[in-house]
Design an enzyme around this catalytic site. Structure first.
Site, mmCIF file in Angstrom:
data_model
loop_
_atom_site.group_PDB
_atom_site.id
_atom_site.type_symbol
_atom_site.label_atom_id
_atom_site.label_comp_id
_atom_site.label_asym_id
_atom_site.label_seq_id
_atom_site.Cartn_x
_atom_site.Cartn_y
_atom_site.Cartn_z
ATOM 1 N N HIS A 144 -7.022 2.117 -3.829
ATOM 2 C CA HIS A 144 -7.317 3.043 -4.872
ATOM 3 C C HIS A 144 -8.145 4.237 -4.088
ATOM 4 O O HIS A 144 -8.494 4.860 -4.605
ATOM 5 C CB HIS A 144 -8.395 2.462 -5.821
ATOM 6 N N HIS A 182 4.238 4.460 -10.276
ATOM 7 C CA HIS A 182 2.943 4.615 -10.781
ATOM 8 C C HIS A 182 3.083 4.766 -12.411
ATOM 9 O O HIS A 182 3.468 5.604 -12.908
ATOM 10 C CB HIS A 182 2.119 5.374 -10.052
#
Length: 398
Positions: free
Chosen positions: A201, A301
């Site tokens: 992340h 994504h």
């Protein structure tokens, strides 16, 4: 005589101009764009930057009012080039997300006008279905093994989880062991036939990324995602040299020019452009083709809504190097609304043994429940990602 307006070269094709558009901010953190043409055809897009929806709204309005209303809907490539090159300052999450949502809506209109799925207009299907993965855990992952087993029992063969909570720039061995312990428990719970993506992340620094990758390697992650922030993509070759785990990145990269360097340095194995951030269907299809030339897989994504997911699946359908698709059903962000809530026919996203079928309906292949969208748009939507701080009060990455 050459004109400086967009209409030059388009006047003879202007038989079905764009006449109107509307934007809807809806729970949990999405924004939908409705574009209508003179013959009544409606296309939908999902232009948003999570936590910056008001800013993206302004960008969409500026692009639509300045370049698109009154112009033919079918000239998608010209519209894309005009929106991107028409401004001296280009790129970045706001502009590219605004372009992305408009581009999705224009492709939806084109497909509906020709009564064909978008992938048929991009060369035809390269597959019948695409594998999907399911999120487990939240921003600060804790007890995820039981949840992992439940998702596998539900039919998923691939999962993704956050690797860690916030870390210090150089953290202690216990922080590394916590991450290893979580992955070990998930691997023990689901066995070796299930893939597990591990998302750093962008909250991990280069020295910690190297240590974590080495420590996680015995448990065979499908990939490590965003091991460092995209601002530090130059560190990816060094990290890749420390591990055999495939490296994935790209959700915060917005154009083929952003991806060019990571292709050339050879450190990335999976790219993850976001169809609602990286210029839409037009741009991501080009990025995917670039990736194929470098033997890099595509895994778009998509922690977003149904229009973004439908756009992803259209690109996956006609992209030979598409590997797997993220989807946000039951993700920890979707506490007030979920992906299927905005669809007339929810079966379009039925998952069968961890795969979703390629839709055969025209355009994006989905029917948006416009009445529900309008009802939800009456609610206040004000999602922003949390601000995390270290024990000393300094800010850290979320």
């Amino acid at each position: 005589m050459q004109s400086d307006t967009q209409s030059t070269g388009q006047e003879t094709m202007n038989t079905n101009p764009i006449i109107d558009y509307e934007l809807f901010e809806v729970p949990p953190r999405w924004m939908f764009l409705r574009v209508e043409t003179a013959d009544g055809t409606v296309g939908w897009g999902e232009p948003v930057v999570e936590g910056r929806s008001h800013t993206v709204r302004a960008a969409v309005e500026e692009l639509m009012d300045n370049y698109l209303v009154g112009e033919p809907a079918n000239a998608i490539e010209d519209h894309w080039q005009t929106m991107y090159r028409g401004g001296f300052y280009r790129g970045g999450p706001i502009l590219m997300s605004a372009i992305a949502g408009i581009d999705q809506a224009l492709w939806d209109i084109k497909g509906k006008s020709l009564d064909a799925p978008i992938y048929e207009l991009l060369g035809g299907a390269a597959r019948d279905s695409i594998r999907v993965y399911q999120w487990i855990g939240g921003d600060r992952p804790s007890e995820v093994a039981d949840e992992a087993a439940q998702k596998v029992d539900a039919g998923f063969s691939a999962l993704k989880m956050n690797a860690t909570e916030e870390l210090e720039r150089v953290d202690n061995p216990s922080a590394v062991e916590d991450a290893v312990d979580r992955l070990r428990k998930v691997r023990d719970a689901v066995g070796d036939e299930v893939d597990i993506g591990v998302d750093f992340h962008g909250r991990v620094t280069k020295p910690m990324a190297k240590r974590l990758a080495k420590a996680l390697e015995p448990y065979d992650p499908m990939f490590i995602e965003e091991p460092v922030l995209p601002e530090h993509n130059d560190a990816l070759p060094d990290i890749a040299a420390h591990t055999t785990i495939p490296i994935a990145t790209g959700e915060r990269m917005y154009s083929r020019w952003d991806f060019k360097e990571v292709f050339e340095d050879g450190a990335v194995d999976v790219i993850q452009p976001d169809l609602s951030h990286a210029g839409g269907i037009t741009e991501v299809k080009k990025i995917a083709s670039m990736a194929e030339a470098y033997d890099v897989a595509l895994a778009p994504h998509c922690p977003l809504g149904p229009i973004a997911l439908a756009s992803c699946i259209q690109v996956d359908a006609c992209t030979p190097n598409a590997l797997i698709q993220e989807q946000s059903l039951n993700i920890h962000y979707n506490e007030t609304s979920d992906v299927l809530d905005y669809l007339e026919d929810v079966t379009v996203f039925d998952y069968d043994d961890g795969y979703v079928s390629i839709p055969d309906g025209p355009g994006l292949g989905i029917d948006i429940n416009e009445e529900h969208v309008r009802e939800q748009a009456e609610k206040t939507v004000n999602w922003h990602n949390p601000i995390w701080r270290h024990e000393d009060g300094s800010i850290t990455e979320w």
